[in-house]
Scaffold this active site. Structure first.
Site, PDB file in Angstrom:
ATOM      1  N   LYS A  86       0.816  -1.214   0.000  1.00 30.08           N
ATOM      2  CA  LYS A  86       0.000   0.000   0.000  1.00 30.08           C
ATOM      3  C   LYS A  86       0.851   1.265   0.000  1.00 30.08           C
ATOM      4  O   LYS A  86       0.365   2.339  -0.356  1.00 30.08           O
ATOM      5  CB  LYS A  86      -0.962   0.015   1.187  1.00 30.08           C
ATOM      6  N   ASP A  87       2.138   1.149   0.394  1.00 34.25           N
ATOM      7  CA  ASP A  87       3.023   2.310   0.424  1.00 34.25           C
ATOM      8  C   ASP A  87       3.715   2.564  -0.903  1.00 34.25           C
ATOM      9  O   ASP A  87       4.406   3.569  -1.064  1.00 34.25           O
ATOM     10  CB  ASP A  87       4.104   2.132   1.499  1.00 34.25           C
ATOM     11  N   ARG A 132      -7.512   8.909   3.495  1.00 30.62           N
ATOM     12  CA  ARG A 132      -8.626   7.988   3.219  1.00 30.62           C
ATOM     13  C   ARG A 132      -9.383   7.655   4.492  1.00 30.62           C
ATOM     14  O   ARG A 132     -10.629   7.670   4.518  1.00 30.62           O
ATOM     15  CB  ARG A 132      -8.102   6.703   2.569  1.00 30.62           C
ATOM     16  N   ARG A 133      -8.666   7.324   5.553  1.00 36.45           N
ATOM     17  CA  ARG A 133      -9.320   6.963   6.811  1.00 36.45           C
ATOM     18  C   ARG A 133     -10.048   8.146   7.413  1.00 36.45           C
ATOM     19  O   ARG A 133     -11.148   7.998   7.954  1.00 36.45           O
ATOM     20  CB  ARG A 133      -8.295   6.393   7.796  1.00 36.45           C
ATOM     21  N   ARG A 150       1.050  10.305  13.404  1.00 33.06           N
ATOM     22  CA  ARG A 150       1.999   9.539  12.607  1.00 33.06           C
ATOM     23  C   ARG A 150       2.867   8.717  13.540  1.00 33.06           C
ATOM     24  O   ARG A 150       2.820   8.878  14.750  1.00 33.06           O
ATOM     25  CB  ARG A 150       2.863  10.476  11.766  1.00 33.06           C
ATOM     26  N   ARG A 156       1.440   4.668  17.731  1.00 36.20           N
ATOM     27  CA  ARG A 156       0.077   5.163  17.456  1.00 36.20           C
ATOM     28  C   ARG A 156      -0.940   4.467  18.355  1.00 36.20           C
ATOM     29  O   ARG A 156      -1.875   5.101  18.852  1.00 36.20           O
ATOM     30  CB  ARG A 156      -0.263   4.943  15.985  1.00 36.20           C
ATOM     31  N   CYS A 242      -1.059   8.357  -1.929  1.00 33.61           N
ATOM     32  CA  CYS A 242      -1.308   8.306  -0.490  1.00 33.61           C
ATOM     33  C   CYS A 242      -2.117   9.497   0.011  1.00 33.61           C
ATOM     34  O   CYS A 242      -2.699   9.445   1.085  1.00 33.61           O
ATOM     35  CB  CYS A 242       0.014   8.217   0.268  1.00 33.61           C
TER      36      CYS A 242
END
Length: 310
Positions: A86-87, A132-133, A150, A156, A242
């Site tokens: 995903k990165d 997105r989140r 971050r 986190r 991203c």
């Protein structure tokens, strides 16, 4: 070829765990090869001051979590890069390629850690750094106070107990790989809260003409590969990355077809378009493009344009 294959990854415990996960079935297939690990620091790992990952990526001239690794690969400092897929941008560095995606894929879903959506009070503070989140949370619960955070997964997660947050949103894949799934959590339905394209999957990148590419050419899982390729094809068609709130979930159904559901959501959560489709497993890019076209026809183009202008 040399009897040593150098594997690059980021420095975090999660990145090291992903290398171990990939190597577990691979190393036994090549008993004469020594796999040596190399750590490569990325802009997103080093820059804790810049507010957003999109700004870090612009400063780095690429992705916040893959630019330096790709440079090391092209320069011949390493032979293989193990990414969180995903990165990785949808266009990989010239002269490199992605091998067939390894399987099994970890859980694709996002997890609300520290609470459930129904238990969060009005105005609750929820941490996430992903656009997105943020967008998908606000689409479901516009009353929430979404706080940008971050850092690595443990850091986190700790914000729910030490950082003044009621909950944080993290990928189930990272929590599972690190054994950190909290007691109180809600796994979010990917049909409603579709993940980032490629979430839960590993991306194995090599130089296109390298001995490592030939050695590892037959590794990977074609069905997992089809799922992530349709997600990434959709993202590419939307010219996303991203910083764009695109969610996509590809899966092979009981009918043997490849299914894809995707959303594009405005950053404030007030506008969201959803599209879905299915097609043959051997044509993942075609399905991704078709679902992307449906999103654009439903109004995604206006949402994306406003985000880019901002």
């Amino acid at each position: 070829m040399s009897d040593v294959v150098r594997i690059g990854s980021r420095a975090s415990k999660l990145a090291r765990t992903q290398v171990t996960e990939w190597l577990a079935p691979i190393a036994g297939q090549f008993p004469g090869i020594t796999f040596k690990r190399e750590v490569i620091l990325e802009g997103g790992d080093q820059d804790r001051v810049t507010p957003t990952l999109a700004e870090v990526a612009r400063t780095a001239g690429g992705s916040a979590f893959s630019t330096n690794q790709e440079a090391a690969l092209v320069a011949g400092q390493v032979d293989v890069i193990v990414h969180s897929l995903k990165d990785l941008p949808t266009s990989v560095r010239e002269g490199t390629l992605l091998l067939t995606t390894p399987g099994p894929r970890e859980d694709v879903r996002d997890v609300l850690c520290g609470a459930t959506l129904d238990s969060l009070p009005k105005g609750a503070r929820v941490g996430t750094g992903a656009p997105r989140r943020v967008a998908q949370l606000l689409a479901l619960r516009p009353d929430l106070d979404v706080v940008p955070i971050r850092g690595n997964v443990p850091g986190r997660l700790a914000r729910t107990t030490k950082g003044g947050l009621d909950a944080v949103v993290l990928a189930a894949a990272g929590l599972n790989r690190l054994g950190l799934m909290p007691e109180e959590h809600e796994v979010l339905d990917p049909a409603v809260f579709p993940p980032s394209p490629g979430q839960g999957a590993l991306g194995i990148q090599v130089r296109a003409d390298s001995p490592a590419a030939g050695l590892l050419a037959q590794t990977g899982d074609p069905l997992v590969d089809a799922c992530v390729r349709t997600e990434r094809a959709l993202l590419a068609e939307l010219h996303g990355g991203c910083s764009v709130p695109v969610g996509a979930w590809g899966r092979v159904g009981p009918d043997g077809l490849l299914h894809l559901v995707a959303t594009v959501t405005s950053l404030d959560g007030t506008r969201q378009v959803t599209a879905s489709g299915e097609g043959p497993v051997d044509a993942p890019e075609k399905l991704g493009a078709c679902v992307a076209d449906e999103l654009l026809a439903k109004g995604a183009a206006g949402i994306l344009e406003s985000i880019r202008n901002d």
